[in-house]
Motif scaffolding. Structure first.
Motif, mmCIF file in Angstrom:
data_model
loop_
_atom_site.group_PDB
_atom_site.id
_atom_site.type_symbol
_atom_site.label_atom_id
_atom_site.label_comp_id
_atom_site.label_asym_id
_atom_site.label_seq_id
_atom_site.Cartn_x
_atom_site.Cartn_y
_atom_site.Cartn_z
ATOM 1 N N ASP A 196 32.278 36.232 33.195
ATOM 2 C CA ASP A 196 30.982 36.381 32.519
ATOM 3 C C ASP A 196 31.149 37.406 31.402
ATOM 4 N N ILE A 197 30.506 37.156 30.272
ATOM 5 C CA ILE A 197 30.608 38.088 29.145
ATOM 6 C C ILE A 197 29.849 39.387 29.440
ATOM 7 N N ASN A 198 29.005 39.360 30.472
ATOM 8 C CA ASN A 198 28.239 40.548 30.850
ATOM 9 C C ASN A 198 28.932 41.205 32.056
ATOM 10 N N PRO A 199 29.625 42.343 31.827
ATOM 11 C CA PRO A 199 30.435 42.934 32.897
ATOM 12 C C PRO A 199 29.610 43.348 34.122
ATOM 13 N N GLU A 200 28.359 43.765 33.888
ATOM 14 C CA GLU A 200 27.542 44.196 35.038
ATOM 15 C C GLU A 200 27.229 43.033 35.968
ATOM 16 N N ARG A 201 26.806 41.925 35.352
ATOM 17 C CA ARG A 201 26.478 40.752 36.179
ATOM 18 C C ARG A 201 27.736 40.220 36.855
ATOM 19 N N LEU A 202 28.832 40.294 36.111
ATOM 20 C CA LEU A 202 30.112 39.834 36.665
ATOM 21 C C LEU A 202 30.433 40.611 37.938
ATOM 22 N N LYS A 203 30.284 41.928 37.869
ATOM 23 C CA LYS A 203 30.628 42.775 39.019
ATOM 24 C C LYS A 203 29.702 42.489 40.209
ATOM 25 N N ILE A 204 28.407 42.408 39.918
ATOM 26 C CA ILE A 204 27.444 42.196 41.020
ATOM 27 C C ILE A 204 27.771 40.900 41.765
ATOM 28 N N THR A 205 27.975 39.825 41.006
ATOM 29 C CA THR A 205 28.205 38.521 41.655
ATOM 30 C C THR A 205 29.591 38.464 42.307
ATOM 31 N N ALA A 206 30.599 38.976 41.595
ATOM 32 C CA ALA A 206 31.963 38.940 42.151
ATOM 33 C C ALA A 206 32.025 39.775 43.433
ATOM 34 N N ASP A 207 31.373 40.934 43.433
ATOM 35 C CA ASP A 207 31.353 41.777 44.648
ATOM 36 C C ASP A 207 30.644 41.037 45.781
ATOM 37 N N ARG A 208 29.518 40.433 45.443
ATOM 38 C CA ARG A 208 28.716 39.764 46.486
ATOM 39 C C ARG A 208 29.516 38.671 47.197
ATOM 40 N N PHE A 209 30.332 37.953 46.412
ATOM 41 C CA PHE A 209 31.065 36.827 47.015
ATOM 42 C C PHE A 209 32.551 37.143 47.246
ATOM 43 N N GLY A 210 32.926 38.413 47.023
ATOM 44 C CA GLY A 210 34.313 38.831 47.289
ATOM 45 C C GLY A 210 35.331 38.103 46.424
ATOM 46 N N ILE A 211 34.992 37.904 45.131
ATOM 47 C CA ILE A 211 35.938 37.211 44.232
ATOM 48 C C ILE A 211 36.733 38.285 43.482
ATOM 49 N N GLU A 212 38.041 38.253 43.657
ATOM 50 C CA GLU A 212 38.846 39.354 43.087
ATOM 51 C C GLU A 212 39.199 39.145 41.622
ATOM 52 N N LYS A 213 39.493 37.910 41.235
ATOM 53 C CA LYS A 213 39.915 37.666 39.849
ATOM 54 C C LYS A 213 38.675 37.536 38.969
ATOM 55 N N ARG A 214 38.497 38.534 38.092
ATOM 56 C CA ARG A 214 37.272 38.623 37.285
ATOM 57 C C ARG A 214 37.635 38.735 35.808
ATOM 58 N N TYR A 215 36.900 38.025 34.984
ATOM 59 C CA TYR A 215 37.212 38.016 33.552
ATOM 60 C C TYR A 215 35.916 38.101 32.739
ATOM 61 N N THR A 216 36.038 38.719 31.567
ATOM 62 C CA THR A 216 34.888 38.722 30.657
ATOM 63 C C THR A 216 35.132 37.778 29.480
ATOM 64 N N ASP A 217 36.205 37.008 29.572
ATOM 65 C CA ASP A 217 36.544 36.110 28.468
ATOM 66 C C ASP A 217 37.174 34.829 29.030
ATOM 67 N N VAL A 218 36.606 33.696 28.682
ATOM 68 C CA VAL A 218 37.053 32.408 29.233
ATOM 69 C C VAL A 218 38.508 32.122 28.865
ATOM 70 N N ASP A 219 38.870 32.372 27.600
ATOM 71 C CA ASP A 219 40.240 32.043 27.151
ATOM 72 C C ASP A 219 41.280 32.777 27.982
ATOM 73 N N THR A 220 41.041 34.053 28.219
ATOM 74 C CA THR A 220 42.000 34.851 28.995
ATOM 75 C C THR A 220 42.107 34.284 30.406
ATOM 76 N N MET A 221 40.967 33.977 30.998
ATOM 77 C CA MET A 221 40.986 33.445 32.364
ATOM 78 C C MET A 221 41.794 32.144 32.423
ATOM 79 N N LEU A 222 41.530 31.245 31.483
ATOM 80 C CA LEU A 222 42.207 29.944 31.518
ATOM 81 C C LEU A 222 43.710 30.111 31.267
#
Ligand SMILES: NC(=O)c1ccc[n+]([C@@H]2O[C@H](COP(=O)([O-])OP(=O)(O)OC[C@H]3O[C@@H](n4cnc5c(N)ncnc54)[C@H](O)[C@@H]3O)[C@@H](O)[C@H]2O)c1
Length: 352
Positions: A35-61
């Protein structure tokens, strides 16, 4: 069988709903989230225990070649860009509704899916409700005869979510593209996916968001701020004509001085159907006008509609099951949405 490795693109409200549902899909593995919004990314990733987190689609892919699929849950203006990037990276894609910001963008998405030989499914979640499954079965067994008219109403007296939903640059429009899309697709799906041939529409922006901080107005939208701009329509009505002569009457509103309405009705030569509250069929049986109230509560295949949508997406990828919410339908619905806005703007019927 190896699990289907999925990345969520977008970590907002609907991504949370999707993630809840993936928990109930044994063949799904959530590998990453972006997610381009780091705060929302952290809240959701923490909630579901997702470790790999990105703020940029290209980097993730680029960093995760092991991914099988992407689930696109971003603002409407970014559906096409995120989906095309994921398809070009060799992933299958589930893209939330509306398919895109315009039919032109939607066509580019389908092109990318075809070029890469990947699935592109659209998040037409109402197709996956118990009621829709039951209704489709009755319709396919001929209970309604030929359907020549439908009413698609999704009307909120006070339900402008504000935030990006009220910002045309990011949403593409208001209740038509946000709510109308659901009921246009559902009625068209139940009518057998006829091809749209013309649209006549009118839209209004007389009420706007209402001042939702006033105590008597009540509802306070999540994530919206009182001074957010509102550049979208608050009500629209449209008549959509199909190639088989059938028409759909649409009403969609974020704000209107009338009651909330969530009605979906179909009218056929042998019977009519009301999907407003369960499934009811109006007919003529044994020389009487008579109705069938379907007892949907005992439905054996009963499933939460988002669980059904996510498990279908994974099933299509894992087992090659035919997709029930194809990109081709997403494009037809986008053509209808584009035509509604065009007709409302010009005051003329749009021929498709
Ligand atoms: N099926 C349904 O019933 C349903 C319900 C609500 C929303 N939706 C759809 O889901 C989508 C998201 O809606 P929402 O309510 O979750 O909104 P939201 O604002 O809660 O979440 C969207 C997120 O996308 C992020 N984002 C935007 N552009 C991005 C990009 N390029 N890359 C990565 N992240 C990006 C934003 O930062 C935001 O966190 C919309 O298309 C909406 O129409 C569908």
């Amino acid at each position: 069988m190896a699990k289907v490795k999925i990345a969520l693109i977008g970590a907002g409200n609907i991504a949370n709903t999707h993630l809840e549902s993936y928990r109930n899909v044994p063949d799904a593995e959530i590998t990453a989230i972006c997610d381009i919004n780091p705060e929302r990314l952290k809240i959701t990733a923490d909630r579901f225990g997702i470790e790999k987190r990105y703020t940029d689609v290209d980097t993730m892919l680029a960093e995760l070649p092991e991914l099988d699929a992407a689930d696109v849950c971003v603002w409407n203006c970014n559906h096409a860009e995120c989906s095309i990037k994921a398809l070009n990276a060799g992933l299958h894609v589930l893209c939330e509704k509306p398919m895109a910001y315009s039919a032109k963008e939607a066509e580019l998405m389908l092109e990318a899916a075809k070029k890469n030989n990947k699935l592109l499914m659209i998040g037409f979640v109402l197709r996956f409700s118990d009621d829709a499954k039951i209704a489709k079965d009755f319709i396919e067994k001929g209970y309604l005869g030929d359907i020549y008219y439908s009413k698609a109403q999704y009307v909120r007296r006070h339900g402008n979510p504000g935030g990006w939903f009220a910002d045309k640059a990011r949403s593409g429009g208001g209740p038509v593209i946000d709510l109308g899309v659901h009921v246009i697709d559902l009625t068209r799906y139940l009518m057998g996916n006829p091809k749209p041939v013309s649209v006549y529409a009118a839209s209004y922006d007389n009420i706007g968001k209402r001042d939702y901080l006033k105590t008597n107005v009540g509802w306070i939208p999540q994530d919206a701020k009182p001074d957010d701009p509102c550049t979208v329509e608050d009500f629209a009505t449209a008549l959509i004509r199909y190639d088989n002569g059938a028409v759909t009457q649409l009403e969609a509103a974020y704000s209107i001085n009338g009651e909330d309405i969530a009605k979906r009705q179909l009218f056929g030569t042998k019977g009519g159907m009301d999907l407003s509250n369960g499934v009811k069929i109006y007919g003529e049986y044994n020389d009487f006008l008579a109705d069938i109230n379907v007892n949907t509560k005992n439905f054996k295949g009963s499933q939460n509609l988002f669980d059904a949508e996510m498990s279908h997406f994974v099933d299509c990828i894992a087992n090659g099951t035919e997709c029930r919410a194809k990109a081709e339908d997403g494009i037809e619905v986008m053509r209808i949405l584009d035509a509604i806005y065009e007709s409302a703007r010009t005051g003329h019927e749009v021929i498709l």
